[in-house]
Design an enzyme around this catalytic site. Structure first.
Site, PDB file in Angstrom:
ATOM      1  N   HIS A  64       0.870  -1.189   0.000  1.00 55.08           N
ATOM      2  CA  HIS A  64       0.000   0.000   0.000  1.00 55.08           C
ATOM      3  C   HIS A  64       0.902   1.232   0.000  1.00 55.08           C
ATOM      4  CE1 HIS A  64      -3.077   2.481   2.623  1.00 55.08           C
ATOM      5  NE2 HIS A  64      -2.878   3.024   1.437  1.00 55.08           N
ATOM      6  N   ASP A 173      -9.359  -0.753   4.742  1.00 55.67           N
ATOM      7  CA  ASP A 173      -8.154  -0.610   5.574  1.00 55.67           C
ATOM      8  C   ASP A 173      -8.344   0.490   6.621  1.00 55.67           C
ATOM      9  OD1 ASP A 173      -5.573  -0.349   6.561  1.00 55.67           O
ATOM     10  OD2 ASP A 173      -4.680   0.254   4.650  1.00 55.67           O
TER      11      ASP A 173
HETATM   12  C1  DX5 Z   1      -2.936   3.357   7.798  1.00 60.92           C
HETATM   13  C2  DX5 Z   1      -2.536   2.053   7.192  1.00 60.92           C
HETATM   14  C3  DX5 Z   1      -3.177   0.856   7.761  1.00 60.92           C
HETATM   15  C4  DX5 Z   1      -2.939   0.627   9.225  1.00 60.92           C
HETATM   16  C5  DX5 Z   1      -4.148  -0.073   9.746  1.00 60.92           C
HETATM   17  O1  DX5 Z   1      -2.427   4.378   7.010  1.00 60.92           O
HETATM   18  O2  DX5 Z   1      -2.825   2.074   5.804  1.00 60.92           O
HETATM   19  O3  DX5 Z   1      -2.841  -0.301   7.005  1.00 60.92           O
HETATM   20  O4  DX5 Z   1      -1.810  -0.133   9.507  1.00 60.92           O
HETATM   21  O5  DX5 Z   1      -4.016  -0.194  11.124  1.00 60.92           O
HETATM   22  P1  DX5 Z   1      -5.258  -0.453  12.054  1.00 60.92           P
HETATM   23  O6  DX5 Z   1      -5.862  -1.753  11.652  1.00 60.92           O
HETATM   24  O7  DX5 Z   1      -4.651  -0.491  13.428  1.00 60.92           O
HETATM   25  O8  DX5 Z   1      -6.217   0.688  11.867  1.00 60.92           O
HETATM   26 ZN    ZN Z   2      -2.575   0.223   4.657  1.00 59.15          ZN
END
Ligand code: DX5
Ligand code: ZN
Length: 213
Positions: A64, A173
């Site tokens: 990502h 996400d």
């Molecule tokens: C945020 C990221 C996510 C993050 C999600 O910018 O893209 O992938 O790691 O973490 P959680 O699940 O803790 O919200």
């Molecule tokens: Zn992410």
């Protein structure tokens, strides 16, 4: 439901071990958050560390990109042969060209939408995409609260996908847990990314992944 744990919440002092744990724990993809300190106010990892992640992983990487210069980063990560590379539509003037470039490396192309970006922004790209990633938090950090409007967005996107490219997957996400995953599933979401929920689960990463599935 497919599950892509985000290694952003892993213990970077024991990164290979934490990558192996999610792969052995039944994950489908290993979600890798690449941040450049410009597109988002945080800085994470580059190709040297992601190469170590790729060596430890037995599941495909889901990279990502949260960066300003997408093409530069696609070229940097392509040799690691990830399963998917996604880039943010808000930061790309020529998304169709970049999709073709990602595919030319044998990598599945995906586009990410920030919480404010409507699904119509990518309507005419859907037939060229393998996945759309909907952010349910503002990108940059793990451990934030889920933004509920992503449910309506996923439903609208699902209707567009059914018309234009039924093979295209929807991934969500940010702030995903065992409660909101049900609503996401009902809205047509295929894959959830979960960082803090998986790595901070009181029982084990395996139990966390199983509960999301
Ligand atoms: C945020 C990221 C996510 C993050 C999600 O910018 O893209 O992938 O790691 O973490 P959680 O699940 O803790 O919200
Ligand atoms: Zn992410």
């Amino acid at each position: 439901m497919l599950v892509a744990p985000s290694i952003l919440s892993a213990d970077f002092g024991h990164l290979a071990e934490d990558v192996r744990a999610i792969c052995e724990g039944g994950c489908d993809l290993v979600h890798v958050d690449v941040m450049d300190g410009h597109f988002v106010p945080n800085l994470t990892i580059g190709p040297v560390v992601v190469e170590a992640v790729a060596k430890a992983a037995t599941k495909p990487l889901d990279i990502h990109l949260m960066v300003q210069n997408n093409t530069f980063f696609v070229e940097l990560f392509a040799p690691l042969k990830p399963g998917y590379i996604s880039f943010h539509i808000e930061e790309e003037k020529h998304p169709h060209r970049l999709i073709q470039k990602i595919r030319s490396y044998g990598i599945k192309p995906a586009i990410t939408l920030n919480p404010h970006t409507p699904p119509e922004a990518i309507e005419f790209l859907l037939e060229d995409l393998d996945m759309v990633l909907l952010m349910s938090v503002n990108p940059g950090f793990g451990g934030q609260s889920f933004i509920p409007s992503v449910i309506e967005k996923a439903k609208r996107l699902k209707a567009m996908i059914e018309k234009r490219n039924p093979d295209c997957l929807i991934e969500v996400d940010g702030g995903v847990n065992d409660k909101n995953v049900r609503e996401l599933e009902a809205a047509g979401v295929d894959i959830v990314v979960a960082g803090s929920y998986v790595y901070k689960h009181p029982v084990s990463v395996e139990a966390a992944i199983a509960s999301l599935k």
